[in-house]
Design an enzyme around this catalytic site. Structure first.
Site, PDB file in Angstrom:
ATOM      1  N   HIS A 113       0.837  -1.200   0.000  1.00  0.00           N
ATOM      2  CA  HIS A 113       0.000   0.000   0.000  1.00  0.00           C
ATOM      3  C   HIS A 113       0.873   1.252   0.000  1.00  0.00           C
ATOM      4  O   HIS A 113       0.637   2.183  -0.777  1.00  0.00           O
ATOM      5  CB  HIS A 113      -0.920   0.009   1.217  1.00  0.00           C
ATOM      6  CG  HIS A 113      -2.185  -0.765   1.028  1.00  0.00           C
ATOM      7  ND1 HIS A 113      -2.232  -1.940   0.322  1.00  0.00           N
ATOM      8  CD2 HIS A 113      -3.461  -0.521   1.447  1.00  0.00           C
ATOM      9  CE1 HIS A 113      -3.469  -2.395   0.317  1.00  0.00           C
ATOM     10  NE2 HIS A 113      -4.241  -1.550   0.985  1.00  0.00           N
ATOM     11  N   HIS A 155       0.203  -2.492   8.996  1.00  0.00           N
ATOM     12  CA  HIS A 155       1.632  -2.790   8.896  1.00  0.00           C
ATOM     13  C   HIS A 155       2.430  -2.257  10.086  1.00  0.00           C
ATOM     14  O   HIS A 155       2.000  -1.380  10.834  1.00  0.00           O
ATOM     15  CB  HIS A 155       2.219  -2.229   7.591  1.00  0.00           C
ATOM     16  CG  HIS A 155       1.801  -2.994   6.378  1.00  0.00           C
ATOM     17  ND1 HIS A 155       2.410  -4.167   5.982  1.00  0.00           N
ATOM     18  CD2 HIS A 155       0.816  -2.762   5.457  1.00  0.00           C
ATOM     19  CE1 HIS A 155       1.832  -4.621   4.889  1.00  0.00           C
ATOM     20  NE2 HIS A 155       0.858  -3.794   4.551  1.00  0.00           N
TER      21      HIS A 155
END
Length: 339
Positions: free
Chosen positions: A212, A301
């Site tokens: 991302h 993350h």
């Protein structure tokens, strides 16, 4: 009396010499100062540096927010899925099924490409120049190639998948073996996250570069370069300055404007047409990229995975947008935005 006259003559001669040399010396000093203040061609300009600093700033702010926010810190986090547990997500944006993630980020490169194409086919500075359109297309192909190698395929598994496997990752599946066709396939035989997920498993154990972050940084920077420098070049006709410099074939360092193609009517582009409709759409896409980058920084993350996603994007940025400035042969092929 003779000495007095001789002294007077010498004085007048010195004044005349100073008057003659003054403007030349001043111009020389001015040229030297301008050269000294030129941006080095192998480094980003001041404007570009500010834009580049924005990305780690957003990531740092988001990471800090996730640590300091009691609501986010208390929400259970699934390290395998790299996100908060859906039923206890601290925010709508912490859910992987939020519309912005599903409709925008998951199809991110398509949105980037659409925004770029809209700009190229509508802006006067590009519509009137086949050379600029061709070179812009080559830069899109180059940046898309890097995105493809990192996230989709790199002579086999993508670089993200290869990195995950090299750092000890594998497919965690419910059973120790899965039958594919007429043979048993072990967990380590799944080379990509897509194949693992299709088999009902989860990618687990290795370092997962944030795809991302990589996509959002690479795509937004690409649009900022392609739209921003065209806008600056059009604005330069009204006195704004393009800070980029280039190394010429003879080794001389000059302002990038020396290679700018003259487009008939370009000087008549009005202020409200500097971006054009396509440019405004591209900036909306950039804004969405930055917003989702912030959401990724807060809710998805680890900090190191976000950092490596950022660095992987930067690796693709330099050879496409900075390297051509000091390698004339490469610049002859891909050009520079707005030039």
């Amino acid at each position: 009396m003779a000495d007095t006259n001789s002294s007077s003559v010498r004085s007048r001669s010195n004044k005349m010499a100073a008057a003659n040399n003054g403007p030349e010396s001043s111009a020389s000093r001015s040229t030297t100062t301008a050269t000294a203040h030129r941006n080095p061609p192998h480094l980003p300009t001041t404007l570009e540096t500010l834009a580049l600093v924005l990305y780690p700033t957003v990531l740092a702010f988001g990471t800090l927010f996730s640590v300091l926010s009691p609501q986010t810190r208390a929400a259970p986090y699934d390290s395998t899925r790299q996100s908060h547990v859906q039923d206890f997500a601290p925010s709508y944006f912490a859910r992987k099924d939020n519309l912005f993630n599903v409709l925008f980020v998951k199809r991110g490169w398509a949105w980037i490409t659409i925004a770029f194409a809209a700009f190229v086919v509508t802006h006067p500075a590009l519509v009137a120049s086949n050379t600029r359109k061709l070179r812009a297309g080559l830069r899109w192909a180059a940046i898309t190639g890097w995105w493809f190698l990192v996230t989709q395929w790199c002579f086999g598994p993508a670089l993200i998948d290869r990195g995950f496997r090299l750092t000890g990752g594998q497919c965690a599946i419910a059973e120790s073996n899965v039958i594919q066709g007429d043979k048993h396939v072990g967990a380590r035989d799944f080379a990509t996250a897509v194949a693992c997920k299709a088999a009902g498993g989860r990618w687990s154990g290795g370092h997962d570069i944030s795809g991302h972050v990589f996509l959002l940084v690479l795509g937004s920077w690409f649009l900022l370069q392609e739209v921003g420098w065209v806008a600056v070049r059009v604005g330069a006709l009204a006195g704004r300055r393009d800070e980029r410099t280039v190394v010429m074939g003879d080794g001389a360092v000059k302002g990038a404007g020396v290679e700018a193609e003259k487009i008939d009517g370009e000087e008549n582009v009005s202020a409200h047409e500097t971006l054009g409709l396509g440019g405004r759409f591209a900036l909306i896409v950039v804004g969405l990229c930055l917003w989702m980058l912030l959401m990724t920084a807060i809710y998805f993350h680890t900090w190191f995975e976000k950092f490596t996603g950022l660095m992987t994007a930067f690796v693709g940025i330099y050879p496409i947008y900075i390297l051509p400035r000091w390698i004339p042969a490469l610049r002859d092929i891909v050009g520079l935005p707005g030039i």
